[in-house]
Design a protein around this motif. Structure first.
Motif, short mmCIF file in Angstrom:
data_model
loop_
_atom_site.label_atom_id
_atom_site.label_comp_id
_atom_site.label_asym_id
_atom_site.label_seq_id
_atom_site.Cartn_x
_atom_site.Cartn_y
_atom_site.Cartn_z
N GLY A 196 34.44 54.79 -17.73
CA GLY A 196 34.59 56.19 -18.15
C GLY A 196 33.81 56.50 -19.41
O GLY A 196 33.21 57.56 -19.54
N PHE A 197 33.79 55.57 -20.36
CA PHE A 197 33.02 55.77 -21.59
C PHE A 197 31.52 55.73 -21.29
O PHE A 197 30.76 56.56 -21.77
CB PHE A 197 33.39 54.72 -22.63
N ALA A 198 31.11 54.77 -20.45
CA ALA A 198 29.69 54.63 -20.12
C ALA A 198 29.15 55.85 -19.37
O ALA A 198 27.99 56.22 -19.53
CB ALA A 198 29.46 53.37 -19.29
N SER A 199 29.99 56.49 -18.56
CA SER A 199 29.55 57.64 -17.76
C SER A 199 29.83 58.98 -18.45
O SER A 199 29.63 60.03 -17.85
CB SER A 199 30.25 57.61 -16.40
N GLU A 229 39.03 59.34 -27.10
CA GLU A 229 39.46 59.64 -25.73
C GLU A 229 39.78 58.37 -24.96
O GLU A 229 40.70 58.36 -24.14
CB GLU A 229 38.40 60.47 -25.01
N VAL A 230 39.05 57.30 -25.22
CA VAL A 230 39.34 56.01 -24.59
C VAL A 230 40.73 55.54 -25.04
O VAL A 230 41.54 55.10 -24.22
CB VAL A 230 38.27 54.95 -24.92
N VAL A 231 41.01 55.67 -26.33
CA VAL A 231 42.33 55.27 -26.87
C VAL A 231 43.42 56.08 -26.19
O VAL A 231 44.44 55.53 -25.75
CB VAL A 231 42.39 55.44 -28.40
N ARG A 232 43.24 57.39 -26.07
CA ARG A 232 44.25 58.24 -25.42
C ARG A 232 44.47 57.82 -23.97
O ARG A 232 45.61 57.79 -23.49
CB ARG A 232 43.83 59.72 -25.48
N PHE A 233 43.39 57.52 -23.28
CA PHE A 233 43.51 57.06 -21.88
C PHE A 233 44.32 55.77 -21.82
O PHE A 233 45.24 55.64 -21.01
CB PHE A 233 42.13 56.85 -21.26
N LEU A 234 43.99 54.80 -22.66
CA LEU A 234 44.70 53.52 -22.65
C LEU A 234 46.18 53.70 -23.00
O LEU A 234 47.04 53.08 -22.39
CB LEU A 234 44.04 52.52 -23.61
N GLU A 235 46.46 54.58 -23.96
CA GLU A 235 47.85 54.84 -24.34
C GLU A 235 48.63 55.49 -23.20
O GLU A 235 49.84 55.30 -23.09
CB GLU A 235 47.90 55.74 -25.58
N SER A 236 47.94 56.23 -22.33
CA SER A 236 48.62 56.91 -21.22
C SER A 236 48.93 55.98 -20.06
O SER A 236 49.63 56.37 -19.12
CB SER A 236 47.74 58.07 -20.72
N GLN A 237 48.43 54.76 -20.12
CA GLN A 237 48.64 53.80 -19.04
C GLN A 237 49.83 52.89 -19.38
O GLN A 237 49.73 52.06 -20.29
CB GLN A 237 47.38 52.95 -18.82
N PRO A 238 50.95 53.02 -18.67
CA PRO A 238 52.15 52.23 -19.00
C PRO A 238 51.93 50.72 -18.95
O PRO A 238 52.53 49.98 -19.72
CB PRO A 238 53.18 52.65 -17.95
N GLU A 239 51.05 50.25 -18.06
CA GLU A 239 50.83 48.80 -17.91
C GLU A 239 49.95 48.21 -19.00
O GLU A 239 49.90 47.00 -19.19
CB GLU A 239 50.21 48.46 -16.54
N PHE A 240 49.19 49.06 -19.71
CA PHE A 240 48.28 48.54 -20.73
C PHE A 240 49.09 48.13 -21.96
O PHE A 240 49.90 48.90 -22.46
CB PHE A 240 47.23 49.59 -21.13
N PRO A 241 48.87 46.89 -22.46
CA PRO A 241 49.65 46.42 -23.62
C PRO A 241 49.31 47.20 -24.89
O PRO A 241 48.15 47.32 -25.25
CB PRO A 241 49.24 44.94 -23.74
#
Length: 119
Positions: free
Chosen positions: A54-57, A65-77
């Motif tokens: 997503g960042f590359a494209s 925005e990458v941080v927000r995406f990762l935070e929105s994913q429950p499985e991501f530590p």
């Protein structure tokens, strides 16, 4: 670190193996070639891949925005007690060649090379 351990770890990197702590989204498993090899650790690996792609494209215009995406994913530590992620976590992910299937160890004079794992 003993000289012998350093020599063995350097040789592993030269052969395309990642002898260090597995990055987020990967885990070490025994290899048929001896030692251990990195493999994708699902579902986190797919989340990491989506963030990097997503960042590359330009789907994600910034690291924030990458941080927000990762935070929105429950499985991501998460690395903060409040369920947030440090901005440096995304920065490190975006800069690590290991996520592109490469290995390196500049402190040991091992340049970037093709790894034995899936990028």
């Amino acid at each position: 670190m003993s000289r012998q351990v350093l020599q063995k770890m350097t040789a592993r990197v030269e052969k395309g193996f990642w002898p260090f702590h597995a990055p987020v989204g990967y885990k070490h498993v025994p290899s048929k070639l001896g030692g251990k090899v990195l493999v994708r650790d699902e579902p986190v690996a797919s989340i990491v891949a989506e963030a990097l792609e997503g960042f590359a494209s330009n789907r994600f215009a910034s690291q924030t925005e990458v941080v927000r995406f990762l935070e929105s994913q429950p499985e991501f530590p998460k690395d903060k007690p409040n369920g947030k992620i440090r901005p440096m976590t995304a920065t490190r992910m975006l800069k690590k060649p290991v996520y592109a299937g490469l290995v390196y160890a500049p402190k040991w004079n091992v340049s970037v090379r093709e790894g034995q794992h899936e990028g």
